[in-house]
Write an enzyme that holds these catalytic residues in place. Structure first.
Site, PDB file in Angstrom:
ATOM      1  N   MET A 148     -42.364   2.338  39.592  1.00 27.04           N
ATOM      2  CA  MET A 148     -41.022   2.076  39.056  1.00 27.04           C
ATOM      3  C   MET A 148     -40.507   3.663  38.653  1.00 27.04           C
ATOM      4  O   MET A 148     -41.321   4.469  37.783  1.00 27.04           O
ATOM      5  CB  MET A 148     -41.037   1.194  37.807  1.00 27.04           C
ATOM      6  CG  MET A 148     -39.877   0.890  37.055  1.00 27.04           C
ATOM      7  SD  MET A 148     -38.568   0.244  38.274  1.00 27.04           S
ATOM      8  CE  MET A 148     -37.042   1.054  37.457  1.00 27.04           C
ATOM      9  N   GLU A 208     -40.233   7.427  44.265  1.00 25.49           N
ATOM     10  CA  GLU A 208     -39.961   7.280  42.787  1.00 25.49           C
ATOM     11  C   GLU A 208     -39.341   8.681  42.381  1.00 25.49           C
ATOM     12  O   GLU A 208     -38.179   8.475  41.763  1.00 25.49           O
ATOM     13  CB  GLU A 208     -40.789   6.945  42.174  1.00 25.49           C
ATOM     14  CG  GLU A 208     -41.691   5.633  42.452  1.00 25.49           C
ATOM     15  CD  GLU A 208     -40.961   4.473  42.931  1.00 25.49           C
ATOM     16  OE1 GLU A 208     -39.984   4.207  42.216  1.00 25.49           O
ATOM     17  OE2 GLU A 208     -41.387   3.607  43.650  1.00 25.49           O
ATOM     18  N   HIS A 227     -35.819   8.854  43.335  1.00 27.76           N
ATOM     19  CA  HIS A 227     -34.683   8.140  42.668  1.00 27.76           C
ATOM     20  C   HIS A 227     -34.212   8.856  41.615  1.00 27.76           C
ATOM     21  O   HIS A 227     -32.675   8.395  40.781  1.00 27.76           O
ATOM     22  CB  HIS A 227     -35.486   6.992  41.990  1.00 27.76           C
ATOM     23  CG  HIS A 227     -35.613   5.709  42.963  1.00 27.76           C
ATOM     24  ND1 HIS A 227     -34.530   5.052  43.588  1.00 27.76           N
ATOM     25  CD2 HIS A 227     -36.432   4.748  43.011  1.00 27.76           C
ATOM     26  CE1 HIS A 227     -34.658   3.892  44.394  1.00 27.76           C
ATOM     27  NE2 HIS A 227     -35.776   3.573  44.064  1.00 27.76           N
TER      28      HIS A 227
HETATM   29  N1  B3K Z   1     -37.072   0.033  41.653  1.00 26.32           N
HETATM   30  C1  B3K Z   1     -38.467  -0.531  41.686  1.00 26.32           C
HETATM   31  C2  B3K Z   1     -38.758  -1.833  42.231  1.00 26.32           C
HETATM   32  C3  B3K Z   1     -38.448  -2.977  40.873  1.00 26.32           C
HETATM   33  C4  B3K Z   1     -38.735  -4.149  41.472  1.00 26.32           C
HETATM   34  C5  B3K Z   1     -38.376  -5.189  40.306  1.00 26.32           C
HETATM   35  N2  B3K Z   1     -38.662  -6.628  40.671  1.00 26.32           N
HETATM   36  C6  B3K Z   1     -39.445   0.270  42.609  1.00 26.32           C
HETATM   37  C7  B3K Z   1     -38.822   1.032  43.617  1.00 26.32           C
HETATM   38  O1  B3K Z   1     -38.252   0.517  44.525  1.00 26.32           O
HETATM   39  O2  B3K Z   1     -38.806   2.289  43.860  1.00 26.32           O
HETATM   40 ZN    ZN Z   2     -37.004   2.407  45.121  1.00 29.85          ZN
END
Ligand code: B3K
Ligand code: ZN
Length: 876
Positions: A265, A300, A303
């Protein structure tokens, strides 16, 4: 349950520009004090009630501008706090005190405890399990977080942003304060508190700012975090070089926890990871694990710009951050490793996971228009197809205009919560192109089909290509519009070279790409001097299924000569798939399957071709999986027949290649110390692939047993064990190897997961009872998602004959597990239930068993919203 619709989006009547959170951490009962700076939005009516989201919360106190709110002014339930009487001023302060129960939180959403460590997971809607809030991604707030905890139990106190202050308190407690200057949505909030070991490093950004890096893992596992740290630094550099994106805080921390619903995450400045995607060394991790760690660390980290600095307006826009970030991590891995091999892997995964989704009852557009439970939309369609859409955008615009579009997107929307329309507009404005038709890739579900035929006229020197597109109907979308499909192609001449042509008429053809925009195109290539073989969808430029006239000779030719390695692999794979489909039919009709010598020879030749990368050669010898073949057959599937056919082809190749494979296998042995680099991994991949054929060719486990005993790394050890388990599980060698592995890794849970996984794949009569007995093993626990995925997830996805066993017992095993899990972890239960999504394409007996179990599950009381949604759509 309530259905959320894209067209119902309304901006919030209130904003929360700032929040101060105070956690009095205690595993049994944690008090959370949230001070919210609230602002009525510009156009909101003065008397609009303030409705805050909650989930399983207990309200302890509520103050407005410092004074206790009169009981009559609000209403609190576990999942909602509605405040009707609010101050006249546009700005006011709300103080909310909630009580949460971390150690009894089995959902792994919100604040929970994993192996004694407090941690949080807020995406998508977990923040509302911590405090009442406007828990939606378009509410951006500056966070200040204060944590206090027992100093011994939790010497480490981490949150988003930069550390501000820390110190000792009475009674053996201590505190720390963190501040994140970047406004962010609540789903990016995180805290971690516990006793962990750490690996530190630092990174200097392009503009010279120094960033402290930390990766936190269980004590004693620090050395296994070295590779993740290396991957992190390479990711940070790559994003600067390829996208001009720099990191923006003084610290970047990653924490590995052992109980986690998914991979990882991207919380701002504090990524939380499933430890499976952090911990690696030669003894415990396979090359696939190393590659996954590299990709997920990168994902990650990336992101931070695509997701955090620019986030989603609402959850319908999930692909805005996920599809784009997957595309970025794919490009990163392609640059760090072999681009061709990486691309083949991506396409195999897309076909294995996204195609069945797109072709079954759970199909949805890359940007869905409705949902009941957003957690069920973290899908292969949103992620993987979402990435393919960005890739097509680059193919259509070209590298330069694509980069200009990305730059404009960052410049225009930094600090905002935006939509797919905003994203596409940046590319339209930067390139001057109209992307209206292209945008259908986001809006329309289903895998388009492209049908194709070609004929060469030697006298006129023309190649005429007929292409037709169609999109099959999907749930609630029966009529489809025509898509813009970019097809990379080449006219392959007799020597394998790409032939030139003077002109092309009938469709827009530019830079080796045909732009399909109408239903039908007849394209005439003029001035083609020799009969070419038409090579199309090179590099898998569009995520479509292709139906072309089945000229076997042309495919054999492309597999040997196409200049695009992806197309070579594709040509071979199509041949293998077609022959396996024919063989399955034969088996079902009570006949012996037969395989063409020239195809088998092609496989042997490519596998032995030293001019090709080893990893590519390993892929050449990796036959389409049973699930691949089933998907291509598409209806009335009999998994037993497919299994028998595939086994027969494996043995045919094994016999034909016995000598070649033996020599190759020996020649690949290398005495150098272990290195996880792509080249070395490729050699090991090829060795493992060859080993399976060797063992099948010899009919004895000796070679596998030897590799198992001699291995100095997990890739070779697990590779050998997989073969021993598949083919010799009921012999002394098989049993001894499984027992030795269990003994050796008794105290290494992530490795014992592999032991579960390998056994879950054994295609025997006794598979169901073996898996049921492994559920009783002390290592197994329904509470840990990694255990569940390793055993039950693998069984449902990679053991076709057992999951689809004709007596329905495989389905029952998975259904039992789904129901047992739903009460404690709905997200993982719902995910597991998607194993049933292709039930309608099975043969009649299996279909009946699956339908009955699905209906039985759907009829149970107190199902979670997650599971009820999946079951209902699967049955619809
Ligand atoms: N954004 C998170 C995924 C969250 C899932 C929630 N059920 C990881 C990712 O895609 O980078
Ligand atoms: Zn992601």
């Amino acid at each position: 349950g309530q259905i959320f619709r894209l067209e119902d989006y309304k901006p919030s009547a209130y904003l929360i520009p700032g929040i101060a959170l105070d956690f009095a951490l205690d595993a049994d009962e944690t008090l959370v004090t949230a001070r919210l700076r609230v602002e009525r939005a510009e156009n909101a009516p003065d008397n609009a009630p303030l409705e805050l989201d909650g989930d399983a919360l207990t309200l302890e106190a509520l103050r407005i501008n410092g004074a206790d709110a009169p009981v009559s002014s609000y209403e609190a339930t576990p999942d909602k706090l509605t405040i009707r009487k609010l101050p006249e001023e546009r700005e006011f302060e709300l103080t909310i005190v909630t009580r949460v129960l971390p150690s009894s939180n089995t959902t792994l959403m919100g604040l929970y405890v994993s192996s004694g460590v407090f941690c949080t997971q807020c995406e998508a809607e977990g923040f509302r399990r911590i405090t009442y809030f406007l828990d939606r991604p378009d509410i951006l707030s500056v966070y200040t977080v204060r944590m206090e905890a027992d100093r011994k139990a939790a010497p480490l106190l981490l949150s988003n942003g930069n550390p501000v202050e820390s110190g000792a308190l009475e009674n053996g407690r201590h505190f720390a304060v963190w501040h994140d200057p970047f406004p962010k949505p609540s789903y990016l909030f995180a805290l971690v508190a516990g006793d962990l070991g750490v690996v530190t490093d630092s990174f200097t950004t392009a503009s010279g700012r120094e960033v402290s890096l930390g990766i936190y893992v269980e004590h004693g596992k620090e050395e296994r975090a070295a590779y993740a740290m290396d991957a992190l630094k390479r990711s940070m550099r790559w994003d600067e070089e390829r996208f001009g994106r720099e990191y923006d805080l003084d610290v970047f921390n990653i924490v590995a926890v052992s109980d986690f619903n998914m991979g990882a995450m991207e919380n701002k400045g504090l990524n939380v990871f499933n430890d499976k995607y952090v911990l690696a060394d030669a003894e415990t991790a396979t090359d696939v694990d190393f590659a996954n760690i590299e990709a997920i660390i990168a994902h990650e980290y990336f992101h931070n710009w695509t997701g955090n600095r620019i986030t989603c307006r609402d959850w319908f826009q999930l692909c805005l951050k996920e599809g784009l970030t997957v595309f970025r991590d794919h490009e990163f891995s392609a640059d760090e490793r072999s681009r061709a091999v990486k691309r083949i892997g991506e396409v195999r995964a897309l076909r294995a996971h996204q195609f069945p989704e797109d072709q079954g009852p759970l199909a949805h557009p890359v940007r869905p228009r409705r949902y009941r439970e957003i957690n069920n939309f973290y899908t292969a369609t949103v992620y993987e197809k979402g990435s393919e859409v960005v890739r097509m955008l680059r193919t259509i615009l070209g590298e330069e205009a694509f980069r200009a579009g990305m730059d404009l997107y960052f410049e225009r929307h930094d600090g905002q919560a935006v939509t797919i329309e905003d994203f596409l507009k940046a590319f339209e404005d930067a390139s001057g192109r109209d992307l209206t038709q292209f945008a259908l890739w986001y809006h329309q579900a289903g895998t388009p089909n492209v049908a194709l035929s070609s004929r060469y006229d030697a006298e006129a020197k023309t190649l005429t290509v007929e292409i037709e597109q169609s999109v099959p109907p999907t749930p609630s979308e029966s009529r489809k519009r025509l898509m813009h499909i970019p097809l990379a192609f080449g006219l392959v001449g007799p020597e394998g070279e790409d032939l030139a042509y003077e002109s092309a008429e009938g469709a827009v053809v530019e830079n080796g790409v045909i732009h399909l925009r109408k239903r039908r195109h007849t394209i005439v290539f003029k001035g083609v001097n020799a009969r070419p073989v038409f090579s199309v969808n090179r590099g898998f430029s569009a995520p479509v299924t292709l139906c072309s006239e089945g000229r076997t000779a042309d495919r054999l030719f492309l597999a040997r000569h196409d200049s695009d390695p992806f197309s070579r692999w594709q040509a071979l794979t199509t041949l293998f798939t077609d022959t396996l489909i024919a063989a399955s039919k034969a088996v079902r009709g009570g006949k012996e399957p037969a395989f063409a010598d020239d195809l088998v020879q092609l496989g042997l030749d490519l596998a032995a071709d030293a001019t090709l990368e080893e990893a590519f050669r390993a892929l050449v010898l990796t036959l389409p999986s049973e699930a691949d073949v089933a998907r291509e057959i598409g209806h009335d599937i009999d998994p037993d027949a497919i299994h028998t056919a595939r086994r027969a082809l494996l043995e045919t190749i094994a016999r034909a290649g016995r000598e070649t494979f033996g020599d190759l296998y020996e020649g690949l042995h290398d005495n150098a110390p272990f290195s996880p680099d792509a080249r070395s991994a490729g050699r090991r991949a090829l060795r493992n692939t060859l080993l399976e054929y060797l063992v099948l060719g010899e009919g004895t486990p000796q070679a596998a047993r030897r590799q198992f005993d001699d291995a100095d790394n997990m890739t070779e050890r697990a590779g050998a064990l997989t073969i021993l388990a598949q083919y010799f599980h009921d012999t002394e060698d098989g049993r001894a190897a499984l027992a030795a592995f269990e003994e050796r890794y008794r105290d290494t849970p992530l490795v014992l997961d592999k032991w579960l996984q390998i056994q879950a794949m054994i295609p025997s009569e006794g598979a169901v009872s073996l898996v049921r007995s492994l559920m009783e093993h002390p290592h197994f626990s329904l509470a840990n998602p990694n255990r569940v995925r390793a055993l039950i997830g693998t069984f449902s996805m990679a053991n076709q004959t057992a999951f689809h066993s004709a007596d329905g017992e495989g389905y029952r095993l998975v259904a039992d597990t789904v129901l047992a899990l739903d009460g404690q972890n709905p997200q993982v239960a719902a995910r597991l239930a998607t194993a049933f999504r292709s039930w309608r394409s099975l043969d009649k007996g299996r279909r009946e068993h699956a339908r009955a179990l699905l209906a039985d599950m759907a009829g149970r009381e107190n199902l979670s919203r997650d599971l009820a949604d999946i079951l209902e759509r699967t049955l619809a």
